[in-house]
Write an enzyme that holds these catalytic residues in place. Structure first.
Site, short mmCIF file in Angstrom:
data_model
loop_
_atom_site.label_atom_id
_atom_site.label_comp_id
_atom_site.label_asym_id
_atom_site.label_seq_id
_atom_site.Cartn_x
_atom_site.Cartn_y
_atom_site.Cartn_z
N GLU B 49 0.74 -1.15 -0.12
CA GLU B 49 0.06 0.14 0.10
C GLU B 49 0.97 1.19 0.03
O GLU B 49 1.89 1.61 0.78
CB GLU B 49 -0.69 -0.08 1.21
N ASP B 60 -6.05 8.88 10.26
CA ASP B 60 -4.90 8.29 10.85
C ASP B 60 -4.56 8.75 12.25
O ASP B 60 -4.58 10.09 12.51
CB ASP B 60 -3.78 8.75 9.74
N TYR B 174 -11.43 -4.16 2.96
CA TYR B 174 -10.43 -3.82 4.09
C TYR B 174 -11.15 -3.93 5.17
O TYR B 174 -12.22 -2.98 5.35
CB TYR B 174 -9.69 -2.47 3.49
#
Lengths: 423, 277
Positions: B49, B60, B174
């Site tokens: 990735e 994040d 995912y």
């Protein structure tokens, strides 16, 4: 002098009454105002946002909820706020008759309490015992900490490190009210970064925490929900100005950071085509310097904090830091409904610099004995330009969104700097 | 897209999961970043990735935020990410998946983005702040250019959303292991097992797990559960530590790849290989 009409009641958040034209139908079912808005958030939050939308829709048409909210707006926040005829400012400028919608007289000193009360009641009705908020100038943080204290909710407020420095008084107030104030230390360490931290925190605690967003920004349904809790400003103003003048105003002026006081003021006037809607963005050191927060004047559509809207960004979509003397306007984005009103041409958005705002701060203080918040001083500065242009037979309303006590120290520092010639 | 399928198939045939490391492109520089990607591929990555640095990475945690900051500081924007991807593609046939927040894609133009991603040699794209409801146009553009738009599912998604998301998935699904942003965690959500089972039930593509995988032990446990194991922050923390300790730049890729090799060994246990062979 115009007496405040006692017959004006807080309108709570009934959005059905206003659907007089198609334009008021926004947002649509997908949370769009024209092309703007939507829900650009991590998957973890999506179910919570759908649930929130359902809860809000249910409560918005629940008479018991509405009456409870009306009760607190009246008895706790002090609504309705007066529409005050600014006689000396009007005489000084020699133009339109100027009225101030006194949101600064609300409990906690700004319009933010309208929305904080609405969302705190929503949190209670949906079983949440913990709330979080982001804050810029600290007014929304204080409002949230206040309602959290009143309803016995645990409260965490995210605030940029830079704003903690320049709004120390509000930080102290929040801590006294029992809130945990967390410094956002990333990026420009202002409102944008506080919002990032609040969203990140919410992603982790979404199951037991209610996020009280302070402006008409964020993913759907927040822009609509916050608007519906703030429209009480415009609803009251409309009734009050009709009572005082026997007609609608020619223009209403409000400052725009995220834009909640402005939407609250504008929304009930959208269908009244003769009323000019003027939003004032922070031009900081001047639009040409690049140090400003004028996202509608100088930004482009993009995604920030979950919504497609105008924002300050570079060619490749990296968000640019904003700049304003006023922490509450120091934000590189703007509510998606403002983006739509800008693009559709229904509202006009203009920039006002730090210097102009400070000058207006002094002017209102000296002529009317009212210290405006630096945010609201931007609206006053624009009114100074508009009133002579409109002429004596016209009526202009300024949304005085908050009081300036929180800014006195910053103004004093600036005075000191000017005295020493360092500014 | 085919490279992603092949990578999972190869591992599935050996009853193993795929190891999918994540690094931000350009952290700490173009050359070192390219070398880092090359070496983690040699260390056993099945798919990599490639993160696009962003000013406001909402999904994040601090480690990846700081990494994005270093990369932005090094001048990385979308064109440099494509450049690095193309350079990596010249020497590798490994599946390459771009990770980006939605705004850089919106500014670049959806169609142009997927066209250039494909041109650079990318096989898939992950956009963490583009949920299913907002992704109709992006899915169409990705399909037009033969790039897999890889969706995310979370512990809070619920059956209906998982079904809809998985039905439209390309490449792989995912699974977000736990509530919260990216970053190392001591333990995974209790619901992870159930989430992976649901995703597997609804999806016709493989299911990988990411967010919070911090040690070879955790990677090994997740490899038992899912088709792929994604590790980002734990690797990037090695970059951070090496930079802070003053490790010579030339040794950085090797240092990080050493840890990647440990993770790869945990995800690809040899006894399983032997058992299948």
């Amino acid at each position: 002098m115009q007496p405040t009409p006692s017959s004006v009641e807080p309108a709570a958040c009934d959005s059905t009454a206003a659907n007089r034209t198609g334009e008021l139908q926004y947002p649509d079912a997908t949370g769009r105002f024209g092309p703007f808005g939507g829900r650009y958030v991590p998957e973890t939050l999506m179910s919570a946002l759908h649930q929130l939308e359902q809860d809000f829709n249910r409560l918005a048409s629940d008479p018991a909820f509405q009456s409870e909210l009306r009760y607190y707006l009246r008895q706790y926040a002090g609504r309705p706020t007066p529409l005050y005829y600014a006689e000396r400012l009007t005489e000084h400028l020699g133009g339109a008759r100027i009225y101030l919608k006194r949101e600064d007289l609300n409990h906690t000193g700004a319009h933010k309490i309208n929305n904080a009360l609405g969302q705190a009641l929503l949190a209670l009705r949906t079983g949440k015992r913990r709330v979080i908020a982001e804050t810029g100038a600290g007014q929304h943080g204080v409002a949230t900490a206040t309602v959290a204290a009143r309803f016995g909710l645990a409260c965490t407020v995210f605030m940029g490190e830079e704003d903690i420095r320049r709004q120390a008084l509000n930080v102290f107030r929040m801590r006294m009210l029992g809130a945990d104030v967390v410094a956002a230390t990333s990026g420009s360490r202002t409102l944008k970064d506080a919002t990032n931290e609040a969203i990140r925190h919410w992603v982790e605690h979404v199951e037991d925490t209610y996020y009280i967003i302070g402006s008409v920004v964020g993913p759907h349904p927040y822009p609509r929900m916050v608007r519906d809790f703030q429209r009480v400003i415009g609803d009251e103003t409309r009734a009050q100005v009709l009572q005082a003048e026997g007609r609608l105003p020619d223009a209403v002026v409000a400052c725009v950071g995220g834009g909640s006081n402005a939407i609250g003021m504008f929304y009930p006037f959208i269908a009244d085509r003769g009323v000019e809607l003027i939003g004032v963005e922070a031009a900081g050191r001047g639009i040409e310097t690049g140090l400003h927060a004028a996202s509608l004047t100088r930004g482009r559509p993009g995604v920030l904090h979950g919504a497609l809207t105008y924002l300050l960004q570079d060619e490749f979509g990296q968000v640019k830091p904003a700049h304003s003397i006023s922490a509450g306007l120091d934000y590189p984005g703007v509510g998606p409904e403002h983006a739509w009103l800008h693009e559709s041409g229904r509202a006009r958005y203009v920039p006002v610099t730090d210097d102009e705002a400070v000058e207006a701060f002094y002017l209102l203080t000296k002529l009317e004995g009212i210290l405006p918040a630096l945010e609201s001083a931007h609206a006053v500065a624009q009114a100074v330009k508009e009133a002579p242009r409109l002429g004596r037979d016209k009526v202009l309303v300024i949304c005085l969104s908050g009081r300036g006590d929180k800014d006195v120290e910053q103004i004093a520092e600036r005075m000191e700097g000017e005295r020493r010639g360092t500014h | 897209m085919e490279r992603i399928d092949r990578a999972f198939q190869a591992r599935m045939q050996q009853r193993q999961a795929a190891f999918i490391p994540f690094l931000n492109a350009g952290d700490p520089s173009f050359d070192l970043s390219l070398e880092l990607f090359r070496q983690i591929i040699q260390a056993g990555a099945d798919i990599v990735e490639i993160g696009t640095p962003y000013s406001d990475p909402l999904a994040d945690g601090p480690v990846i935020q700081a990494s994005a900051g270093r990369s932005l500081q090094a001048g990385f924007r979308l064109p440099q990410v494509f450049e690095l991807t193309a350079a990596l593609r010249q020497t590798s046939d490994t599946g390459l998946v771009l990770f980006t927040y939605v705004n850089p894609v919106v500014q670049y133009g959806l169609d142009r983005y997927f066209a250039d991603a494909r041109q650079a040699g990318a096989d898939g794209v992950i956009i963490p702040d583009l949920p299913f409801e907002e992704s109709t146009e992006a899915r169409a553009a990705a399909d037009r250019h033969g790039v897999a738009l890889i969706p995310l599912v979370a512990p809070t998604s619920g059956n209906e959303r998982i079904a809809a998301i998985c039905a439209a998935a390309r490449g792989f699904v995912y699974c977000v292991s736990s509530l919260g942003v990216t970053g190392e965690r001591a333990r995974m959500s209790d619901r992870l097992h159930e989430l992976v089972q649901l995703a597997r039930h609804y999806a016709s593509v493989p299911v990988a797990v990411g967010f919070g995988v911090s040690s070879p032990e955790q990677a090994r446990a997740i490899a038992q559960l899912a088709d792929g194991v994604i590790v980002g922050s734990a690797l990037i923390r090695r970059i951070e530590q090496a930079l802070a300790s003053g490790l010579p730049a030339a040794l950085l890729p090797q240092h990080v790849a050493g840890f990647a090799a440990e993770l790869a060994a945990a995800v690809h246990p040899p006894q399983e290989q032997a058992a299948v062979r």
